[in-house]
Design a protein around this motif. Structure first.
Motif, PDB file in Angstrom:
ATOM      1  N   HIS A 161     -12.461  10.027   1.723  1.00  0.00           N
ATOM      2  CA  HIS A 161     -10.900   9.877   1.639  1.00  0.00           C
ATOM      3  C   HIS A 161     -10.249   9.109   0.785  1.00  0.00           C
ATOM      4  N   MET A 162      -9.202   9.843  -0.001  1.00  0.00           N
ATOM      5  CA  MET A 162      -8.580   9.150  -0.955  1.00  0.00           C
ATOM      6  C   MET A 162      -7.188   9.318  -0.736  1.00  0.00           C
ATOM      7  N   GLU A 163      -6.054   8.189  -0.673  1.00  0.00           N
ATOM      8  CA  GLU A 163      -4.619   8.528  -0.553  1.00  0.00           C
ATOM      9  C   GLU A 163      -4.122   7.407  -1.375  1.00  0.00           C
ATOM     10  N   PHE A 164      -3.202   8.002  -2.212  1.00  0.00           N
ATOM     11  CA  PHE A 164      -2.552   7.094  -3.274  1.00  0.00           C
ATOM     12  C   PHE A 164      -0.994   7.140  -3.260  1.00  0.00           C
ATOM     13  N   ASN A 165      -0.609   6.152  -3.717  1.00  0.00           N
ATOM     14  CA  ASN A 165       0.973   6.158  -3.718  1.00  0.00           C
ATOM     15  C   ASN A 165       1.374   5.428  -5.150  1.00  0.00           C
ATOM     16  N   ARG A 166       2.356   5.951  -5.573  1.00  0.00           N
ATOM     17  CA  ARG A 166       3.024   5.191  -7.007  1.00  0.00           C
ATOM     18  C   ARG A 166       4.331   4.948  -6.537  1.00  0.00           C
ATOM     19  N   MET A 167       4.691   3.559  -6.794  1.00  0.00           N
ATOM     20  CA  MET A 167       6.154   2.948  -6.283  1.00  0.00           C
ATOM     21  C   MET A 167       6.840   2.392  -7.578  1.00  0.00           C
ATOM     22  N   HIS A 168       7.970   2.544  -7.951  1.00  0.00           N
ATOM     23  CA  HIS A 168       8.527   1.662  -8.746  1.00  0.00           C
ATOM     24  C   HIS A 168       8.866   0.450  -8.387  1.00  0.00           C
ATOM     25  N   VAL A 169       8.774  -0.768  -8.956  1.00  0.00           N
ATOM     26  CA  VAL A 169       9.035  -2.015  -8.297  1.00  0.00           C
ATOM     27  C   VAL A 169      10.048  -2.784  -9.691  1.00  0.00           C
ATOM     28  N   SER A 170      11.419  -2.564  -9.016  1.00  0.00           N
ATOM     29  CA  SER A 170      12.352  -2.907  -9.983  1.00  0.00           C
ATOM     30  C   SER A 170      12.353  -4.544 -10.196  1.00  0.00           C
ATOM     31  N   THR A 171      11.808  -5.395  -9.531  1.00  0.00           N
ATOM     32  CA  THR A 171      11.705  -6.727 -10.000  1.00  0.00           C
ATOM     33  C   THR A 171      10.716  -6.977 -10.857  1.00  0.00           C
ATOM     34  N   ILE A 172       9.673  -6.275 -11.078  1.00  0.00           N
ATOM     35  CA  ILE A 172       8.714  -6.280 -12.139  1.00  0.00           C
ATOM     36  C   ILE A 172       8.896  -4.993 -13.221  1.00  0.00           C
ATOM     37  N   GLY A 173       9.735  -4.155 -13.100  1.00  0.00           N
ATOM     38  CA  GLY A 173      10.317  -3.332 -14.033  1.00  0.00           C
ATOM     39  C   GLY A 173       9.106  -2.420 -14.258  1.00  0.00           C
ATOM     40  N   GLN A 174       8.369  -2.006 -13.392  1.00  0.00           N
ATOM     41  CA  GLN A 174       7.243  -1.234 -13.586  1.00  0.00           C
ATOM     42  C   GLN A 174       6.854  -0.414 -12.422  1.00  0.00           C
ATOM     43  N   THR A 175       5.995   0.652 -12.554  1.00  0.00           N
ATOM     44  CA  THR A 175       5.518   1.474 -11.438  1.00  0.00           C
ATOM     45  C   THR A 175       4.135   0.818 -11.126  1.00  0.00           C
ATOM     46  N   VAL A 176       3.514   0.735  -9.705  1.00  0.00           N
ATOM     47  CA  VAL A 176       2.350   0.322  -9.386  1.00  0.00           C
ATOM     48  C   VAL A 176       1.609   1.244  -8.675  1.00  0.00           C
ATOM     49  N   PHE A 177       0.525   1.432  -8.917  1.00  0.00           N
ATOM     50  CA  PHE A 177      -0.513   2.341  -8.102  1.00  0.00           C
ATOM     51  C   PHE A 177      -1.304   1.672  -7.031  1.00  0.00           C
ATOM     52  N   SER A 178      -1.042   2.092  -5.948  1.00  0.00           N
ATOM     53  CA  SER A 178      -1.782   1.851  -4.715  1.00  0.00           C
ATOM     54  C   SER A 178      -2.707   2.865  -3.957  1.00  0.00           C
ATOM     55  N   SER A 179      -4.135   2.572  -3.771  1.00  0.00           N
ATOM     56  CA  SER A 179      -4.868   3.613  -3.382  1.00  0.00           C
ATOM     57  C   SER A 179      -5.656   2.924  -2.216  1.00  0.00           C
ATOM     58  N   LYS A 180      -6.056   3.864  -1.048  1.00  0.00           N
ATOM     59  CA  LYS A 180      -7.137   3.572  -0.055  1.00  0.00           C
ATOM     60  C   LYS A 180      -8.019   4.762  -0.231  1.00  0.00           C
ATOM     61  N   LEU A 181      -9.213   4.110  -0.171  1.00  0.00           N
ATOM     62  CA  LEU A 181     -10.330   4.896  -0.532  1.00  0.00           C
ATOM     63  C   LEU A 181     -11.566   4.784   0.812  1.00  0.00           C
ATOM     64  N   ALA A 182     -12.081   5.753   0.770  1.00  0.00           N
ATOM     65  CA  ALA A 182     -13.225   5.674   1.740  1.00  0.00           C
ATOM     66  C   ALA A 182     -14.265   6.300   1.122  1.00  0.00           C
ATOM     67  N   LEU A 183     -15.569   5.551   0.837  1.00  0.00           N
ATOM     68  CA  LEU A 183     -16.570   6.127  -0.133  1.00  0.00           C
ATOM     69  C   LEU A 183     -17.898   6.153   0.603  1.00  0.00           C
ATOM     70  N   ALA A 184     -18.628   7.431   0.599  1.00  0.00           N
ATOM     71  CA  ALA A 184     -19.985   7.301   1.075  1.00  0.00           C
ATOM     72  C   ALA A 184     -20.775   6.647   0.048  1.00  0.00           C
ATOM     73  N   VAL A 185     -21.514   5.581   0.438  1.00  0.00           N
ATOM     74  CA  VAL A 185     -22.104   4.710  -0.546  1.00  0.00           C
ATOM     75  C   VAL A 185     -23.792   4.480  -0.095  1.00  0.00           C
TER      76      VAL A 185
END
Length: 169
Positions: free
Chosen positions: A118-142
């Motif tokens: 499973h891989m779910e990711f989002n990109r969000m602009h954070v105006s207080t830091i002036g950049q876009t952040v990447f956030s992902s949730k992963l489920a990996l078979a290891v």
């Protein structure tokens, strides 16, 4: 004799559609062994592992097509299960966004022969830091021989500001 197959369905989200498909499956004598549903905007995709008497498989597929004409169904045979020595590792990955980041993560995990369950990711602009952040949730078979710490360390190497945390399953 029982038969197991995977059904993938895509289409417009309508209220109660997943419940209606489950009811049809039960009416024909089948059951969902496992299922996953995802919604994105006005669309959804679902995968169900269906267990049913072999004689009823065609009837179920016909009912799906007849009762849900706006949905697209596809069917596949399940493949071999993962090795018993494989575990699922749930992670969050957070960092500043940049072009190619998702591809780099997928390539790194593939090079380690880890399977992305499973891989779910989002990109969000954070105006207080002036950049876009990447956030992902992963489920990996290891595999058992690969440590959690080594996976975390490699993922944290994708960016100077990468933060990787292990989630409880």
């Amino acid at each position: 004799m029982k038969k197991v197959f995977i059904t993938t369905v895509t289409g417009e989200v309508t209220p109660g559609v997943v419940k209606a498909m489950a009811n049809v499956t039960r009416e024909v004598g089948g059951e969902w062994v496992t299922s996953k549903v995802i919604k994105l905007d006005t669309l959804f995709a679902a995968m169900m592992k269906v267990n049913i008497e072999e004689n009823d498989e065609t009837s179920l597929k016909s009912r799906f097509n007849a009762e849900f004409p706006t949905l697209t169904f596809s069917y596949a045979e399940p493949t071999q299960e993962l090795s018993a020595s494989t575990r699922t590792l749930h992670l969050n990955v957070d960092c500043g966004d940049r072009p190619g980041l998702t591809r780099e993560i997928v390539d790194m995990l593939s090079n380690l022969n880890l399977i992305i369950e499973h891989m779910e990711f989002n990109r969000m602009h954070v105006s207080t830091i002036g950049q876009t952040v990447f956030s992902s949730k992963l489920a990996l078979a290891v595999p058992a021989e690969v440590s959690n710490d080594s996976v975390v360390e490699l993922l944290e190497g994708i960016a100077k500001d990468a933060r990787v945390s292990i989630l409880a399953a």
